[in-house]
Design an enzyme around this catalytic site. Sequence first.
Site, mmCIF file in Angstrom:
data_model
loop_
_atom_site.group_PDB
_atom_site.id
_atom_site.type_symbol
_atom_site.label_atom_id
_atom_site.label_comp_id
_atom_site.label_asym_id
_atom_site.label_seq_id
_atom_site.Cartn_x
_atom_site.Cartn_y
_atom_site.Cartn_z
ATOM 1 N N PRO A 1 0.833 -1.217 0.000
ATOM 2 C CA PRO A 1 0.000 0.000 0.000
ATOM 3 C C PRO A 1 0.866 1.265 0.000
ATOM 4 C CG PRO A 1 -0.061 -1.050 2.159
ATOM 5 C CD PRO A 1 0.641 -2.006 1.244
ATOM 6 N N ALA B 1 0.426 4.278 -0.776
ATOM 7 C CA ALA B 1 -0.097 5.551 -0.261
ATOM 8 C C ALA B 1 0.310 5.764 1.187
ATOM 9 C CB ALA B 1 -1.619 5.598 -0.394
ATOM 10 N N ASP B 2 0.334 4.698 1.977
ATOM 11 C CA ASP B 2 0.757 4.833 3.368
ATOM 12 C C ASP B 2 2.212 5.263 3.459
ATOM 13 O OD1 ASP B 2 -1.570 4.230 4.887
ATOM 14 O OD2 ASP B 2 -1.334 2.115 4.420
ATOM 15 N N GLY B 3 3.069 4.612 2.674
ATOM 16 C CA GLY B 3 4.490 4.943 2.727
ATOM 17 C C GLY B 3 4.786 6.334 2.204
ATOM 18 N N GLY C 1 3.309 8.906 4.596
ATOM 19 C CA GLY C 1 4.076 8.971 5.831
ATOM 20 C C GLY C 1 5.345 9.784 5.668
#
Length: 394
Positions: free
Chosen positions: A166, A168-170, A173
């Site tokens: 995923p 988008a999370d990385g 963040g």
Amino acid sequence: MPSQPLAGVTVLDLSTILAGPLTATLLGEFGADVIKVEQPGTGDPARRYPPLDGDTSASWALLGRTKRSVTLDLHRPGAAEIVGRLAREVDIVVTNFRPDTLRRFGIDFDDLRAYRPDLVMVHVSAFGRTGPYADRPGFARVAEGFAGLTYRTGAPDGPPTFAGYPVADGVTGIYAAFAALLALRQRDLTGEAQLADIPLYEPLLRMMEDFIVDYSATGRSVQRQGNRNPHISPNDLYRTRDGCWVAVPASTDRMWERLVEVMDAPDLAVHSSMDARIEHRAEVEARVAAFVAEHDIEPLLARLHAAGIAAGPVNSADQVCADPHIRDRGSIVEVTGADGRRRLVQAPAGRFSGFTGSPGRPAPTLGEHTAEILHDLLGLSRDEIDDLRDRGVV
């Protein structure tokens, strides 16, 4: 260890799962003291993601590192006041609750600014604090689809495809950690409170630099092209004779000239421009694929690298951990968890001349530091802490 640039900065992590916690962890890797607030009894849901190592997620060693854990039930009367008092003592608050949830808990930006007038808050959410979708729930995969990344990922004749992680999370963040430093710098320059509103989808949209400008110029959206690049050819994954995969992106005309020389294919030199190679993509890609298929991976990569051609293997986790370059740079390190178990984890990214990143303190057990922080930071007595426990607040 040299002094780290964020030493003396304290972060209150009011977030769960991935993007928000990653933001706080990244700050912790470079010296910040990170206090993570978790739900009593259960903690961050990421603690229970399989595979489990004992009774805790194996990934918790990475996701929870650099942090101290405080349990606090935000649904209970009195919890908002404790958050406010914690916010008074920290430099940055990171959260990823939906905007309406923050308001319901009484811990939104204006609520906490009453405790600290120069508060810095980084708010990660699916769609941001403004706009008609502000209070919609969402996770990374929703954001990836919304921003267009999923639309353009996959085979031309197949369905849209998620990336293997995923992203988008990385990406969010990392971007939110960058935003935290921008906001902290602005606060220090002006003395004013700062709110960084970071939706999951916007860093992805920013990352895809060709997506909107190409549409604006042509009236057409970039379509799925599998592993190929809409602007570059050759650029694909090619299979070697011994069944491995290599990436060969000839992203410049000079790189293409070198590849033609190594392939001993002077007839391909006629495609000297990127436009020509894209126009004749089928021929170009087929010839490169045939060349790669004639060689085993190690001698092939040695030959390409000797010629100054960018190329590399498609590594599995075991190959990443065994790679001599990764080992030499210390990109993977072994750490000992709070439970005494040793695990391999990624090191902080990058090397710097005047300081170094660090995995920091091991991922905490749930509530490990509750009494310590409530006493040392807020000045609560043992009896007051026991009373909060009896009432289920902590």
